[in-house]
Design an enzyme around this catalytic site. Structure first.
Site, PDB file in Angstrom:
ATOM      1  N   SER A  94       0.022   9.311  -2.441  1.00 54.80           N
ATOM      2  CA  SER A  94      -0.832   8.139  -2.498  1.00 54.80           C
ATOM      3  C   SER A  94      -1.403   7.975  -3.911  1.00 54.80           C
ATOM      4  O   SER A  94      -0.657   7.835  -4.864  1.00 54.80           O
ATOM      5  CB  SER A  94      -1.922   8.273  -1.429  1.00 54.80           C
ATOM      6  N   HIS A 119       2.898   4.926  -1.144  1.00 53.53           N
ATOM      7  CA  HIS A 119       2.726   3.941  -0.075  1.00 53.53           C
ATOM      8  C   HIS A 119       1.693   2.920  -0.537  1.00 53.53           C
ATOM      9  O   HIS A 119       1.103   3.058  -1.603  1.00 53.53           O
ATOM     10  CB  HIS A 119       2.337   4.601   1.257  1.00 53.53           C
TER      11      HIS A 119
END
Length: 195
Positions: A94, A119
């Site tokens: 992330s 993501h």
């Protein structure tokens, strides 16, 4: 790494954290939040002012965290004069992968067993009024565009590839992250010292 307000590394012999700071080694090894971001940024700014000719080496092992603090770390890495060599050990997921990507191009490294995950940013605000939720959704979309553009600029991948991959959790090995453009090198294991 101690947690708290940005700490200035003093030259006191024997203190391990300060020794690591003097060597310009940083260890963002936890979830990214305001406190950690402020500490890392403070240390990078101090090291920048202390000697602009010595590079900085953050060793990243982070499950991700808050978007705004992560972007502020990325921005600080772009602002400081010394090259920032990002090294992924363990997991850079992330916002951790965004910080990893922000290292000086050609100086982003992953250790052989490291994992990287990208993501799209998520929102944690669900219990507000409808109007507030719409404004939050618009802000999350702006942040997503900003992070997508960082990956496009730093990896060389086209916008449509990054956008599609950010729709879900995409995990990569060190060599896959190198092929993707998130890191430039994969460290090799030193087998000479093994028994």
């Amino acid at each position: 790494m101690p947690i708290g307000v940005p700490k200035v590394p003093f030259r006191i012999p024997g203190e391990e954290d300060n020794r690591l700071y003097r060597e310009r080694l940083l260890f963002p090894g936890q979830q990214v939040d305001d406190e950690i971001a402020n500490q890392l940024i403070g240390i990078m700014m101090y090291l920048n002012g202390e000697d602009e000719n010595k590079d900085i080496y953050p060793y990243i092992n982070s499950p991700g965290g808050a978007v705004i603090p992560g972007i502020s770390i990325y921005d600080a890495m772009q602002f400081v004069v010394p090259d920032v060599h990002t090294i992924c050990m363990g997991l850079a997921a992330s916002m951790g992968s965004s910080v990893l990507t922000g290292g000086e191009i050609t100086k982003r490294i992953a250790l052989p067993h490291a994992r990287v995950m990208i993501h799209q940013p998520a929102s944690s605000y669900y219990d507000g009024q409808a109007g507030e939720c719409i404004m939050e959704a618009e802000e999350v979309l702006k942040l997503r565009d900003s992070i997508t553009n960082v990956y496009v600029q730093r990896t060389g991948k086209p916008l449509w590839v990054i956008s599609g991959d950010m729709e879900r959790d995409v995990f990569m090995s060190a060599t896959e992250a190198q092929a993707y453009g998130i890191v430039d090198l994969v460290a090799v294991e030193n087998t000479e010292d093994l028994l």
